[in-house]
Design a protein around this motif. Structure first.
Motif, PDB file in Angstrom:
ATOM      1  N   ALA A 126      63.143  63.628  44.621  1.00 56.26           N
ATOM      2  CA  ALA A 126      64.493  62.628  44.537  1.00 56.26           C
ATOM      3  C   ALA A 126      64.361  61.576  43.664  1.00 56.26           C
ATOM      4  O   ALA A 126      65.049  61.627  42.524  1.00 56.26           O
ATOM      5  N   ASP A 148      68.340  69.430  41.858  1.00 54.32           N
ATOM      6  CA  ASP A 148      67.496  68.259  41.670  1.00 54.32           C
ATOM      7  C   ASP A 148      66.088  69.031  41.360  1.00 54.32           C
ATOM      8  O   ASP A 148      65.256  68.387  40.461  1.00 54.32           O
ATOM      9  N   GLU A 170      66.024  61.314  39.647  1.00 51.36           N
ATOM     10  CA  GLU A 170      66.812  60.213  39.574  1.00 51.36           C
ATOM     11  C   GLU A 170      66.263  59.378  38.447  1.00 51.36           C
ATOM     12  O   GLU A 170      67.190  59.157  37.410  1.00 51.36           O
ATOM     13  N   ARG A 227      60.263  55.713  49.558  1.00 55.14           N
ATOM     14  CA  ARG A 227      61.427  56.367  49.950  1.00 55.14           C
ATOM     15  C   ARG A 227      61.171  57.192  51.122  1.00 55.14           C
ATOM     16  O   ARG A 227      62.020  57.563  51.889  1.00 55.14           O
TER      17      ARG A 227
END
Lengths: 207, 207
Positions: B31, B113, B35, B49
């Motif tokens: 992630a 992703d 990002e 995270r």
């Protein structure tokens, strides 16, 4: 400006950016963003690459995002211009589609660093700037879609899903920026010729 | 492990990563890399995270590069497995090529992703790890190239440039990870079906 000067300006990457210091900073920003990504790059890194001070950078660009926006705007203007020129080159839908693919591929191969920044860092733009760029992308899509629609109408193409095929054609060309290797076996022109043939096959062009 | 458990494990993203803490860190890393990019992400970001301390991260991964390598390795193993399964599904070269494209597109759309990290951060791998990943990519390329060669041999396909067409087919599928939008009009299955048709057109498959 004479015609020769005009051509030289257009051929020089970022020739449209003046003054010289602003152009150098932009070239440095493209290299830094392509190498490390937008978020990992600081304005200090960019100024350093351009051999300038951070203070000198701020004379030309208030923020890092302003640099990205300038790069993205020029890149997307160029992409649209390339597709529009191919469409205006005359000939049948097959001829114009082939020319659009050839020239779009050449740009993504020859300017792959710029293209990667332009294509992969859209999310880093401000909402306002992203909306502007999305507008330009829609106009690029429309050039290809209109050629496909015209070819279907004249019976020259057989395309059951024009919007989906438009996405695929542009996507195929854009991804050249990811895999193209200047040390590889094929020149940008050779990839362009191969891809133009593959796209004419996708639309079952009757030449 | 029962067959049902085996299926559940394989369907769960990163189900092959154990223990649970190592899996959570890997999910957090995907992630974060997707990002902000690999270079802009710190191991502290990733631990945060995952709701863990930096010290807890180092129990499982010695460096940030080790996390990227693990993600890239699993992603490339999966890509190769998908293509090999399609090739082993039986049927004509056209049927196997269509199945390869459908399943490869579904993976790039559904796991966009992961696919972006796997495809765009190759340069950040160590030399040794990159060489290993390049080896896996060559094997994936070979699966598609062999199907094309077979179709040409049987006269089912008309492909003047098999290596170039192999690159194009895989590139078309991979770029789905860039543009696919979960909120968009098409499902991964729909894109897969459209692309399988476009690729069969590229090779002029005689069904």
């Amino acid at each position: 400006m004479t015609a020769a000067e005009e051509t030289a300006r257009e051929d020089a990457p970022w020739g449209e950016v003046t003054p010289e210091a602003a152009r150098k900073l932009l070239v440095a920003a493209v290299a830094a963003f392509a190498e490390r990504g937008y978020h990992a790059t600081t304005t200090r890194d960019i100024a350093g690459r351009a051999g300038m001070s951070p203070a000198a950078l701020y004379i030309h660009y208030k923020t890092k995002e302003e640099l990205l926006h300038r790069i993205s705007r020029i890149g997307h203007d160029k992409a649209l211009e390339i597709l529009q020129a191919a469409d205006a080159s005359g000939g049948t839908p097959s001829e114009r589609l082939a020319e659009a693919v050839r020239s779009f591929v050449r740009w993504h191969a020859g300017r792959h660093d710029t293209a990667r920044v332009v294509q992969y860092e859209l999310d880093a733009l401000s909402d306002e700037h992203r909306a502007e760029i999305v507008g330009l992308r829609r106009r690029s899509d429309a050039v290809v879609r209109d050629i496909l629609d015209e070819g279907v109408e004249t019976g020259e193409f057989d395309v059951p899903d024009v919007p989906g095929t438009t996405v695929a054609v542009l996507s195929l060309c854009i991804d050249v920026a990811r895999w193209f290797n200047v040390a590889g076996r094929r020149t940008p022109d050779e990839v362009g010729a191969l891809y133009a043939d593959l796209v004419l096959r996708m639309v079952r062009a009757q030449k």
